[in-house]
Each structure stands twice: as C-alpha cells, then as structure tokens.
Design a protein around this motif. Structure first.
Motif, PDB file in Angstrom:
ATOM      1  N   GLN A  31       5.174  14.461  -0.451  1.00 14.64           N
ATOM      2  CA  GLN A  31       5.519  15.229   0.745  1.00 14.64           C
ATOM      3  C   GLN A  31       6.474  16.372   0.409  1.00 14.64           C
ATOM      4  OE1 GLN A  31       6.953  12.572   3.768  1.00 14.64           O
ATOM      5  NE2 GLN A  31       5.002  11.522   3.966  1.00 14.64           N
ATOM      6  N   VAL A  32       7.426  16.135  -0.489  1.00 13.44           N
ATOM      7  CA  VAL A  32       8.326  17.206  -0.926  1.00 13.44           C
ATOM      8  C   VAL A  32       7.524  18.303  -1.621  1.00 13.44           C
ATOM      9  CG1 VAL A  32      10.235  17.779  -2.481  1.00 13.44           C
ATOM     10  CG2 VAL A  32      10.350  15.726  -1.074  1.00 13.44           C
ATOM     11  N   ASN A  33       6.591  17.902  -2.469  1.00 14.36           N
ATOM     12  CA  ASN A  33       5.743  18.871  -3.163  1.00 14.36           C
ATOM     13  C   ASN A  33       4.888  19.660  -2.176  1.00 14.36           C
ATOM     14  OD1 ASN A  33       4.607  20.174  -5.437  1.00 14.36           O
ATOM     15  ND2 ASN A  33       2.832  18.826  -5.293  1.00 14.36           N
ATOM     16  N   ALA A  34       4.350  18.987  -1.156  1.00 15.64           N
ATOM     17  CA  ALA A  34       3.532  19.670  -0.155  1.00 15.64           C
ATOM     18  C   ALA A  34       4.359  20.701   0.615  1.00 15.64           C
ATOM     19  CB  ALA A  34       2.922  18.658   0.811  1.00 15.64           C
ATOM     20  N   GLN A  35       5.616  20.362   0.917  1.00 19.64           N
ATOM     21  CA  GLN A  35       6.471  21.325   1.602  1.00 19.64           C
ATOM     22  C   GLN A  35       6.724  22.545   0.729  1.00 19.64           C
ATOM     23  OE1 GLN A  35       9.990  19.136   2.757  1.00 19.64           O
ATOM     24  NE2 GLN A  35       9.177  18.786   4.815  1.00 19.64           N
ATOM     25  N   GLU A  36       6.914  22.335  -0.565  1.00 18.06           N
ATOM     26  CA  GLU A  36       7.127  23.453  -1.477  1.00 18.06           C
ATOM     27  C   GLU A  36       5.882  24.337  -1.561  1.00 18.06           C
ATOM     28  OE1 GLU A  36       8.324  24.342  -6.114  1.00 18.06           O
ATOM     29  OE2 GLU A  36       8.555  22.320  -5.314  1.00 18.06           O
ATOM     30  N   GLN A  37       4.711  23.715  -1.603  1.00 12.73           N
ATOM     31  CA  GLN A  37       3.472  24.488  -1.640  1.00 12.73           C
ATOM     32  C   GLN A  37       3.297  25.305  -0.358  1.00 12.73           C
ATOM     33  OE1 GLN A  37       1.624  24.850  -4.320  1.00 12.73           O
ATOM     34  NE2 GLN A  37       3.034  23.494  -5.380  1.00 12.73           N
ATOM     35  N   THR A  38       3.681  24.715   0.781  1.00 17.80           N
ATOM     36  CA  THR A  38       3.604  25.428   2.058  1.00 17.80           C
ATOM     37  C   THR A  38       4.493  26.656   2.043  1.00 17.80           C
ATOM     38  OG1 THR A  38       3.130  23.372   3.226  1.00 17.80           O
ATOM     39  CG2 THR A  38       3.947  25.203   4.553  1.00 17.80           C
ATOM     40  N   VAL A  39       5.681  26.520   1.474  1.00 22.10           N
ATOM     41  CA  VAL A  39       6.595  27.662   1.376  1.00 22.10           C
ATOM     42  C   VAL A  39       5.978  28.767   0.527  1.00 22.10           C
ATOM     43  CG1 VAL A  39       8.825  28.431   0.468  1.00 22.10           C
ATOM     44  CG2 VAL A  39       8.673  26.325   1.787  1.00 22.10           C
ATOM     45  N   HIS A  40       5.361  28.396  -0.588  1.00 21.80           N
ATOM     46  CA  HIS A  40       4.729  29.409  -1.443  1.00 21.80           C
ATOM     47  C   HIS A  40       3.589  30.123  -0.698  1.00 21.80           C
ATOM     48  CE1 HIS A  40       6.991  28.642  -5.055  1.00 21.80           C
ATOM     49  NE2 HIS A  40       6.710  27.342  -4.992  1.00 21.80           N
ATOM     50  N   GLN A  41       2.793  29.368   0.047  1.00 17.99           N
ATOM     51  CA  GLN A  41       1.708  29.978   0.813  1.00 17.99           C
ATOM     52  C   GLN A  41       2.249  30.914   1.894  1.00 17.99           C
ATOM     53  OE1 GLN A  41      -0.479  26.609   2.237  1.00 17.99           O
ATOM     54  NE2 GLN A  41      -1.447  26.199   0.252  1.00 17.99           N
ATOM     55  N   ALA A  84      17.060  14.871  -4.670  1.00 19.30           N
ATOM     56  CA  ALA A  84      17.988  14.891  -5.804  1.00 19.30           C
ATOM     57  C   ALA A  84      19.153  13.930  -5.570  1.00 19.30           C
ATOM     58  CB  ALA A  84      18.509  16.303  -6.039  1.00 19.30           C
ATOM     59  N   GLN A  85      19.673  13.873  -4.360  1.00 22.16           N
ATOM     60  CA  GLN A  85      20.774  12.956  -4.065  1.00 22.16           C
ATOM     61  C   GLN A  85      20.329  11.493  -4.161  1.00 22.16           C
ATOM     62  OE1 GLN A  85      24.018  13.576  -3.679  1.00 22.16           O
ATOM     63  NE2 GLN A  85      23.520  15.687  -4.202  1.00 22.16           N
ATOM     64  N   ILE A  86      19.134  11.202  -3.706  1.00 23.80           N
ATOM     65  CA  ILE A  86      18.613   9.838  -3.816  1.00 23.80           C
ATOM     66  C   ILE A  86      18.449   9.459  -5.282  1.00 23.80           C
ATOM     67  CG2 ILE A  86      16.580   8.388  -3.394  1.00 23.80           C
ATOM     68  CD1 ILE A  86      16.323   9.871  -0.689  1.00 23.80           C
ATOM     69  N   ARG A  87      17.943  10.383  -6.076  1.00 24.62           N
ATOM     70  CA  ARG A  87      17.823  10.127  -7.518  1.00 24.62           C
ATOM     71  C   ARG A  87      19.185   9.879  -8.143  1.00 24.62           C
ATOM     72  NH1 ARG A  87      17.423  15.025 -11.016  1.00 24.62           N
ATOM     73  NH2 ARG A  87      19.559  14.914 -10.328  1.00 24.62           N
ATOM     74  N   ASN A  88      20.187  10.690  -7.772  1.00 22.78           N
ATOM     75  CA  ASN A  88      21.525  10.517  -8.328  1.00 22.78           C
ATOM     76  C   ASN A  88      22.104   9.155  -7.967  1.00 22.78           C
ATOM     77  OD1 ASN A  88      21.343  13.083  -9.375  1.00 22.78           O
ATOM     78  ND2 ASN A  88      22.552  14.032  -7.764  1.00 22.78           N
ATOM     79  N   LYS A  89      21.914   8.733  -6.720  1.00 27.14           N
ATOM     80  CA  LYS A  89      22.421   7.427  -6.293  1.00 27.14           C
ATOM     81  C   LYS A  89      21.696   6.291  -7.022  1.00 27.14           C
ATOM     82  CE  LYS A  89      25.564   8.586  -3.405  1.00 27.14           C
ATOM     83  NZ  LYS A  89      26.980   8.264  -3.616  1.00 27.14           N
ATOM     84  N   ALA A 136       6.373  -6.110  -3.875  1.00 27.83           N
ATOM     85  CA  ALA A 136       7.464  -5.249  -3.421  1.00 27.83           C
ATOM     86  C   ALA A 136       7.635  -4.064  -4.360  1.00 27.83           C
ATOM     87  CB  ALA A 136       8.763  -6.042  -3.321  1.00 27.83           C
ATOM     88  N   VAL A 137       7.514  -4.303  -5.654  1.00 21.88           N
ATOM     89  CA  VAL A 137       7.634  -3.217  -6.635  1.00 21.88           C
ATOM     90  C   VAL A 137       6.499  -2.212  -6.432  1.00 21.88           C
ATOM     91  CG1 VAL A 137       7.473  -2.662  -9.098  1.00 21.88           C
ATOM     92  CG2 VAL A 137       8.934  -4.535  -8.334  1.00 21.88           C
ATOM     93  N   ASP A 138       5.290  -2.712  -6.234  1.00 22.09           N
ATOM     94  CA  ASP A 138       4.149  -1.825  -6.015  1.00 22.09           C
ATOM     95  C   ASP A 138       4.320  -0.996  -4.740  1.00 22.09           C
ATOM     96  OD1 ASP A 138       2.949  -2.724  -8.319  1.00 22.09           O
ATOM     97  OD2 ASP A 138       1.625  -4.143  -7.281  1.00 22.09           O
ATOM     98  N   GLN A 139       4.763  -1.654  -3.669  1.00 19.40           N
ATOM     99  CA  GLN A 139       4.952  -0.941  -2.401  1.00 19.40           C
ATOM    100  C   GLN A 139       6.065   0.092  -2.524  1.00 19.40           C
ATOM    101  OE1 GLN A 139       5.602  -3.877   0.635  1.00 19.40           O
ATOM    102  NE2 GLN A 139       3.459  -3.849   1.230  1.00 19.40           N
ATOM    103  N   PHE A 140       7.160  -0.275  -3.184  1.00 24.61           N
ATOM    104  CA  PHE A 140       8.267   0.663  -3.335  1.00 24.61           C
ATOM    105  C   PHE A 140       7.839   1.857  -4.181  1.00 24.61           C
ATOM    106  CE2 PHE A 140      12.303   2.088  -5.289  1.00 24.61           C
ATOM    107  CZ  PHE A 140      12.970   2.425  -4.123  1.00 24.61           C
ATOM    108  N   GLY A 141       7.069   1.593  -5.227  1.00 28.43           N
ATOM    109  CA  GLY A 141       6.566   2.685  -6.064  1.00 28.43           C
ATOM    110  C   GLY A 141       5.662   3.625  -5.295  1.00 28.43           C
ATOM    111  N   SER A 142       4.788   3.064  -4.460  1.00 27.09           N
ATOM    112  CA  SER A 142       3.907   3.924  -3.676  1.00 27.09           C
ATOM    113  C   SER A 142       4.691   4.672  -2.600  1.00 27.09           C
ATOM    114  CB  SER A 142       2.774   3.122  -3.053  1.00 27.09           C
ATOM    115  OG  SER A 142       3.267   2.200  -2.118  1.00 27.09           O
ATOM    116  N   TYR A 143       5.738   4.045  -2.062  1.00 21.97           N
ATOM    117  CA  TYR A 143       6.604   4.712  -1.082  1.00 21.97           C
ATOM    118  C   TYR A 143       7.283   5.926  -1.711  1.00 21.97           C
ATOM    119  CZ  TYR A 143      10.532   5.398   2.104  1.00 21.97           C
ATOM    120  OH  TYR A 143      11.460   5.945   2.944  1.00 21.97           O
ATOM    121  N   LEU A 144       7.821   5.751  -2.923  1.00 22.84           N
ATOM    122  CA  LEU A 144       8.464   6.871  -3.608  1.00 22.84           C
ATOM    123  C   LEU A 144       7.460   7.964  -3.962  1.00 22.84           C
ATOM    124  CD1 LEU A 144      11.029   5.148  -6.007  1.00 22.84           C
ATOM    125  CD2 LEU A 144      11.478   6.404  -3.903  1.00 22.84           C
ATOM    126  N   ALA A 145       6.285   7.562  -4.399  1.00 22.96           N
ATOM    127  CA  ALA A 145       5.260   8.557  -4.737  1.00 22.96           C
ATOM    128  C   ALA A 145       4.858   9.359  -3.503  1.00 22.96           C
ATOM    129  CB  ALA A 145       4.046   7.864  -5.345  1.00 22.96           C
TER     130      ALA A 145
END
Length: 105
Positions: free
Chosen positions: A47-57, A87-92, A33-42
């Motif tokens: 995906q957030v990083n990919a969206q940011e890269q798309t915006v830059h392009q 950021a909100q998920i991290r804060n929670k 479960a820890v491994d799956q949750f870690g890969s889910y977060l990664a």
C-alpha cells in the motif's frame, strides 16, 4: 478529513486470531500467526508503494497540465506520512529485537 487506509482496522484481524468458515474466532498456531503477520506487513508495504506510484503518476499529469496542484500536494503528503510511519515502525521493531538480544537467560 484525511483517512489513513494503510492500517485499516476493518479489514485486518489480529495475527493471533483466525476466522473459520462459520465466522467464529480461534487462536492461531505460532506458524499460522507468523504467516499472517508476514502477509499483513507485505500488504502494508504494498500500500505504501502504491501511494508512491500514485504520486509519480499525478506528478506526470501535473507536468502536462492534467492535474491540479492540490491533488499533487495531498497525494505527496499522504505518501510521505505513510513512508515516515513505515520507517518508524521498522525502527521500533529493530529496537525491540535489539532489546530481546540483550536479555540474559
């Protein structure tokens, strides 16, 4: 309509459930479960990083006249919302951790 693909429920199983080869569901061990949750977060952060890269392009394409302002604005808003959600998920998560640390045993 804007679709949020960051946490697409169709492709993600619960971190506490695993599927076997014959498509039956069983409870995962804590380590799995820890491994799956870690890969889910990664995956979510990638995906957030990919969206940011798309915006830059798109910004670069807009500067040379190859993209519409509508595309740039929509991609920018999607990226901003994903970053705010992250950021909100991290804060929670930090609040939950702090609450657990305050518990007396």
């Amino acid at each position: 309509m804007i679709e949020n693909t960051m946490f697409n429920s169709n492709s993600v199983t619960s971190p506490l459930q695993m599927t076997t080869g014959n498509s039956s569901t069983k409870l995962a061990t804590p380590g799995e479960a820890v491994d799956q949750f870690g890969s889910y977060l990664a995956d979510a952060l990638n995906q957030v990083n990919a969206q940011e890269q798309t915006v830059h392009q798109l910004n670069d394409k807009f500067l040379v006249g190859k993209a519409d302002v509508d595309q740039v604005m929509i991609a920018g808003e999607k990226s901003m919302l994903s970053l705010q959600l992250t950021a909100q998920i991290r804060n929670k998560a930090v609040e939950a951790y702090q609450e657990i640390m305050r518990m007396q045993m």
